[in-house]
Design a protein around this motif. Structure first.
Motif, mmCIF file in Angstrom:
data_model
loop_
_atom_site.group_PDB
_atom_site.id
_atom_site.type_symbol
_atom_site.label_atom_id
_atom_site.label_comp_id
_atom_site.label_asym_id
_atom_site.label_seq_id
_atom_site.Cartn_x
_atom_site.Cartn_y
_atom_site.Cartn_z
ATOM 1 N N GLN A 80 -39.522 27.891 6.313
ATOM 2 C CA GLN A 80 -40.842 27.659 6.739
ATOM 3 C C GLN A 80 -40.889 26.221 7.092
ATOM 4 O O GLN A 80 -41.692 25.937 8.355
ATOM 5 C CB GLN A 80 -41.921 27.986 5.878
ATOM 6 N N VAL A 83 -39.184 25.578 10.313
ATOM 7 C CA VAL A 83 -39.909 26.131 11.524
ATOM 8 C C VAL A 83 -41.180 25.136 11.830
ATOM 9 O O VAL A 83 -41.406 24.783 12.966
ATOM 10 C CB VAL A 83 -40.426 27.577 11.247
ATOM 11 N N ASP A 84 -41.927 24.611 10.887
ATOM 12 C CA ASP A 84 -43.069 23.889 11.037
ATOM 13 C C ASP A 84 -42.503 22.328 11.543
ATOM 14 O O ASP A 84 -43.237 21.974 12.451
ATOM 15 C CB ASP A 84 -43.555 23.668 9.532
ATOM 16 N N LEU A 87 -42.409 23.174 15.259
ATOM 17 C CA LEU A 87 -43.760 23.224 15.832
ATOM 18 C C LEU A 87 -44.464 21.801 15.875
ATOM 19 O O LEU A 87 -45.137 21.659 16.818
ATOM 20 C CB LEU A 87 -44.428 24.376 14.983
ATOM 21 N N VAL A 178 -41.924 28.654 19.450
ATOM 22 C CA VAL A 178 -42.242 29.828 18.877
ATOM 23 C C VAL A 178 -41.116 31.020 19.222
ATOM 24 O O VAL A 178 -40.554 31.745 18.608
ATOM 25 C CB VAL A 178 -43.829 30.466 18.958
ATOM 26 N N TRP A 181 -37.563 30.824 18.041
ATOM 27 C CA TRP A 181 -37.593 31.306 16.899
ATOM 28 C C TRP A 181 -37.553 32.807 16.510
ATOM 29 O O TRP A 181 -36.916 33.408 15.903
ATOM 30 C CB TRP A 181 -38.426 30.673 15.780
ATOM 31 N N ARG A 182 -38.319 33.498 17.595
ATOM 32 C CA ARG A 182 -38.195 35.019 17.437
ATOM 33 C C ARG A 182 -36.872 35.381 17.806
ATOM 34 O O ARG A 182 -36.259 36.395 17.311
ATOM 35 C CB ARG A 182 -39.303 35.374 18.564
ATOM 36 N N LEU A 185 -34.174 33.887 14.521
ATOM 37 C CA LEU A 185 -34.308 34.137 13.217
ATOM 38 C C LEU A 185 -33.170 35.631 12.797
ATOM 39 O O LEU A 185 -32.687 35.571 11.798
ATOM 40 C CB LEU A 185 -35.729 34.549 12.837
ATOM 41 N N ARG A 194 -37.356 36.793 7.328
ATOM 42 C CA ARG A 194 -38.138 36.743 8.783
ATOM 43 C C ARG A 194 -39.465 37.442 8.727
ATOM 44 O O ARG A 194 -40.553 36.992 9.151
ATOM 45 C CB ARG A 194 -37.252 37.719 9.658
ATOM 46 N N LEU A 199 -44.967 32.355 12.300
ATOM 47 C CA LEU A 199 -44.480 31.461 13.383
ATOM 48 C C LEU A 199 -45.762 31.342 14.318
ATOM 49 O O LEU A 199 -45.542 30.918 15.537
ATOM 50 C CB LEU A 199 -43.591 32.388 14.406
#
Lengths: 207, 207
Positions: A80, A83-84, A87, A178, A181-182, A185, A194, A199
């Motif tokens: 996480q 991902v953050d 972003l 985003v 990542w889809r 992942l 997942r 996201l």
């Protein structure tokens, strides 16, 4: 050096890096005059040469300072957190001169004769750190290699922001991140991880 | 224009693009003198201005000509063709001046004031073509969007080659491209298609 002199030296160095980033961001490497940078920073030529011998050394420092601009949402960790970070990066790349100049110089450095991978390796290491936590928590697929994933991510993010810049002036970069990542992942994270990883684009604005 | 004059014009244009690519590849945009390009091409200034009004127009043409260098293995189609195109690209990017200069100029174009997405959009369209075939053959996951995948791939490949160039002078680019597919395929292709698609690095050398 006395403590006061040391503090002043640190502040001067910081001021130079920030001012150089603003000028590089606006004018690119070739168009960035050292005089302009010194004026913006309120620093003398002598003080600059104490820290940086040339415009090229300043550019290298700006490239290496990119990560100072990124602060992912508090409390997130492992996958996480990774991902953050991306972003927040996608959001701040639209407004933060230090990040913008660092990325621009890193991409265009061939045009002024530099070949410095430091900024890319710093990003790779920060990403590996998150992925190592993710692996320890059982969030990565058995054959997922944090080092290989991290190197791919650094390259992919670099290219995606360039594409986004050419297409939309980076207006769509957060949406593209985003989307990345889809697609990614399923190849690196367990189905459970997942499902858990958030996201939401909003996280790019979180502090 | 007579047929002979037309043929000559086409040859002159080709010679200019090839020579410009060689010079851009070697010296970058700023270091590439128009005189050097004309000498290499054996073309007069007047003949050049018939085709290109400036060095910047030449650079744009070189960026757009990248795909001429790529010929994937005969007979491959759909998802395999897409994989093959990237493997051939990874190999030829080490030696082909037209491809090397096209990619270099595309990445560094901000440094000389250009913002031209044409080459990126051409790549995207070529990739969408392969992915549309893959989708019609049932090789893509139900929620896979050829357009979004293609845009991500163009960015990812652009960034991965830059990373590889900084780390290894692109020596490891073919290996990185294979690795990219291992990470990406689970997010875009069906398990059956993933089993079928060949990711052998050798395919980058096939004709």
């Amino acid at each position: 050096m006395s403590r006061i002199a040391q503090d002043r030296a640190v502040r001067t160095r910081e001021a130079l890096i920030i001012s150089a980033a603003e000028i590089f961001d606006e004018f690119g490497y070739a168009g960035a005059g050292v005089t302009k940078i010194l004026e913006r920073a309120g620093v003398t030529t002598g003080a600059m040469y104490f820290h940086f011998k040339s415009k090229s050394e300043l550019a290298t420092a700006v490239m290496s300072a990119q990560q100072q601009s990124i602060e992912p949402p508090q409390g997130s960790h492992g996958l996480q957190r990774l991902v953050d970070i991306t972003l927040v990066w996608a959001v701040r790349l639209r407004t933060d001169p230090l990040l913008r100049a660092g990325v621009r110089l890193s991409v265009e450095q061939g045009s002024f004769g530099l070949q410095d991978a430091t900024a890319f390796l710093n990003w790779r290491d920060a990403i590996v750190e998150c992925l190592d936590v993710a692996r320890d928590e059982g969030d990565l697929l058995a054959d997922a290699d944090p080092h290989a994933i991290a190197e791919f991510l650094v390259g992919a993010c670099t290219g995606v922001q360039l594409y986004s810049q050419l297409i939309s002036g980076r207006e769509d970069l957060l949406r593209r991140t985003v989307g990345m990542w889809r697609m990614l992942l399923p190849g690196i994270a367990t189905p459970q991880a997942r499902q858990r990883v958030l996201l939401d684009a909003d996280r790019g604005y979180a502090v």
